[in-house]
Motif scaffolding. Structure first.
Motif, PDB file in Angstrom:
ATOM      1  N   SER A 169       0.785  -0.743   0.703  1.00  0.00           N
ATOM      2  CA  SER A 169      -0.103   0.144   0.162  1.00  0.00           C
ATOM      3  C   SER A 169       1.257   1.708  -0.073  1.00  0.00           C
ATOM      4  O   SER A 169       1.967   1.069   1.083  1.00  0.00           O
ATOM      5  CB  SER A 169      -1.109   0.043   1.345  1.00  0.00           C
ATOM      6  OG  SER A 169      -1.744  -1.232   1.550  1.00  0.00           O
ATOM      7  N   ALA A 200      -2.978  -6.097   5.919  1.00  0.00           N
ATOM      8  CA  ALA A 200      -3.064  -4.690   4.913  1.00  0.00           C
ATOM      9  C   ALA A 200      -2.093  -4.159   5.100  1.00  0.00           C
ATOM     10  O   ALA A 200      -1.751  -3.563   4.023  1.00  0.00           O
ATOM     11  CB  ALA A 200      -3.529  -4.305   6.620  1.00  0.00           C
ATOM     12  N   ASN A 229      -2.186  -5.051   1.205  1.00  0.00           N
ATOM     13  CA  ASN A 229      -2.805  -4.856  -0.052  1.00  0.00           C
ATOM     14  C   ASN A 229      -2.376  -4.594  -0.867  1.00  0.00           C
ATOM     15  O   ASN A 229      -1.500  -3.476  -1.494  1.00  0.00           O
ATOM     16  CB  ASN A 229      -3.887  -3.479   0.863  1.00  0.00           C
ATOM     17  CG  ASN A 229      -4.714  -3.790   2.089  1.00  0.00           C
ATOM     18  OD1 ASN A 229      -5.458  -4.958   1.994  1.00  0.00           O
ATOM     19  ND2 ASN A 229      -4.759  -3.185   2.101  1.00  0.00           N
TER      20      ASN A 229
END
Length: 384
Positions: free
Chosen positions: A19, A354, A357
Motif C-alpha cells: 500500500s 494489510a 494490499n
C-alpha cells in the motif's frame, strides 16, 4: 485541468503487494497527531455549514483539528468564526447551539455580542455597574479565525495568514462548474454519523468507483461504473465525472427538481461529478442537486461525518416536499451502506497483512493520488 483514465504515477512504480500508506498510518496516535497538526491546522479545511448559523442571532460551537471554535451570525447577518473561549479565564464559551444573539460565559458572566465585541463584565472594578474602558473592551473581543464560505459550506484556516485565498484553491472546480449557481442552495436534508474508522477511509471510499455496483446495486449495474473519467483538477481536488451518470440511473424523484440556476448547460443534465476537496470535504453534483459529505477526525479510529443534501431555492416550497424527501432517502441510503464497509476496512488495518494490499492500476489510480498527497505530508513531517 487534467482528465485521464489511467494514473501515470505511483501505481506504475510502486510494488503491487504494498500500500502507498502503511496500515499503521490508520491506527497510530502519533501519525494521527501529525496529520491534525500538518493537515488540519495548517491549510483551508471544511468546518461546518452556513445554515448551522443561518439566522441573525444564531451561534453554534464546532470543533476543527481538536480546537473549539464558534460559528456566529451577528445582528447584521454577517457570519463570523471565533475561537470559542471567553477572553477572561479561557473557559469554553458555548457548548450548545443558541439563538439568543449573545454569548454569556457561565464562570463570571462576561457577555459577548455575536460580532465578537465584549458587552458585559459584572463588577469589573469590584463596583456595581462598572466596565472596562473602550480600549480594553475592544482588546478583549473574541478572537477571530480566518474563514471563507462556498456552496453553503464554511472553511477555516487555523495556521495563521492563509498562503492563498480559498477562491484561488477552488478555482479549478468553480471554473468547471461555472454554469451552476451554488449561491441558490436550499437545504433538503442532513444527517450526522459517528464512524469507527480513520478519516482517510471515507475519502478513499468516496473515490473508489469500483465498489459502486456491489455495495450500492441500486445506483446501477457494473457497466455504469466503467463509464467514468478520473479527473485531477489539482493536487487538492481529485475525483471523477460520469458523462451519462444521471441519465443512466432510475429517477430519484417523481417530480423533477429545478436546475441549480438558470445557467446550467444542457450537457450537465446527464452528468454526475464528484470531487474530494483535500482534506475533508467530498462534494457531489448533478444539475438539480448538490451533496456534501464532510467530516471531523475524532481520533486515529474515529470520524464524525456530516452529510447534507441541497436543492435549488425554487424547490423549497411544499410543492417539492415529496421530491426533496425522496432524493434524501436515496442519497442517505447510499451513505448508510458505506458505513459498515468503512468500519470493516478499519478493522482490517489491524492485521499486518494489510500492508500487502494490492492497489489495482485499473481502478485505484485516483484514490492513489489522495494517498500520495497524505504520504508526502507525512514524509515531510518525519514519518517516512
Amino acid at each position: 485541468m487534467t482528465v485521464q483514465t489511467r494514473y501515470a504515477g505511483p501505481l506504475d512504480t510502486w510494488p503491487a503487494d504494498r500500500s502507498i500508506l502503511p496500515a499503521h498510518t490508520y491506527l497510530d496516535q502519533a501519525v494521527y497527531e501529525t496529520e491534525v497538526r500538518e493537515i488540519f491546522q495548517g491549510r483551508w479545511v471544511w468546518a461546518g455549514f452556513e445554515h448551522w448559523a443561518g439566522t441573525p442571532g444564531d451561534s453554534r460551537p464546532i470543533t476543527v483539528a481538536g480546537r473549539p471554535l464558534l460559528l456566529a451570525r451577528d445582528k447584521q447577518g454577517v457570519l463570523r468564526v471565533f475561537h470559542n473561549l471567553c477572553r477572561h479565564r479561557g473557559l469554553v464559551l458555548s457548548e450548545e447551539p443558541s439563538t439568543r444573539g449573545r454569548l454569556r460565559c457561565p464562570y463570571h458572566y462576561w457577555t459577548f455580542n455575536l460580532d465578537g465585541s465584549l458587552c458585559g463584565t459584572p463588577y469589573w472594578d469590584r463596583t456595581k455597574g462598572s466596565a472596562p474602558d473602550d480600549e480594553t473592551r475592544d482588546r478583549l473581543s473574541l478572537l477571530p479565525v480566518h474563514h471563507a464560505t462556498w456552496a453553503g459550506m464554511v472553511f477555516v484556516h487555523l495556521g495563521g495568514e492563509p498562503e492563498a485565498p480559498l477562491t484561488d484553491l477552488l478555482a479549478p472546480l468553480t471554473e468547471r462548474w461555472a454554469g451552476v449557481d451554488l449561491t441558490r442552495l436550499h437545504l433538503a436534508g442532513e444527517r450526522r454519523y459517528e464512524i469507527q474508522a480513520n478519516w482517510k477511509l471515507p475519502v478513499e471510499n468516496f473515490l473508489d468507483f469500483y465498489h459502486l455496483p456491489f455495495v450500492h446495486p441500486q445506483v446501477g449495474p457494473a457497466a455504469a461504473a466503467l463509464d467514468i473519467h478520473d479527473v485531477a483538477l489539482s493536487a487538492d481536488i481529485v475525483g471523477g465525472c460520469y458523462p451519462r451518470g444521471a441519465s443512466g440511473k432510475a429517477d430519484k424523484t417523481e417530480v423533477p427538481l429545478p436546475r441549480l440556476g438558470d445557467g446550467v448547460p444542457d450537457d450537465f443534465l446527464e452528468r454526475q461529478e464528484l470531487y474530494a476537496l483535500f482534506p475533508n470535504a467530498l462534494v457531489f453534483l448533478e444539475a438539480d442537486w448538490f451533496q456534501v459529505i464532510a467530516f471531523e477526525p475524532a481520533g486515529p479510529e474515529a470520524t464524525v461525518e456530516h452529510m447534507a443534501v441541497f436543492v435549488d431555492a425554487t424547490a423549497a416550497g411544499d410543492g417539492f416536499a415529496a421530491a426533496r424527501a425522496s432524493l434524501c432517502e436515496v442519497l442517505f441510503e447510499v451513505n448508510d451502506q458505506d458505513v459498515p464497509i468503512l468500519e470493516r476496512m478499519q478493522r482490517g488495518r489491524r492485521s499486518p497483512a494489510a500492508d500487502h494490499n494490492h492497489l489495482d492500476p485499473h481502478w485505484d489510480q485516483i484514490s492513489a493520488r489522495f494517498q500520495v498527497r497524505v504520504a508526502e505530508i507525512l514524509e515531510a513531517a518525519g514519518h517516512g
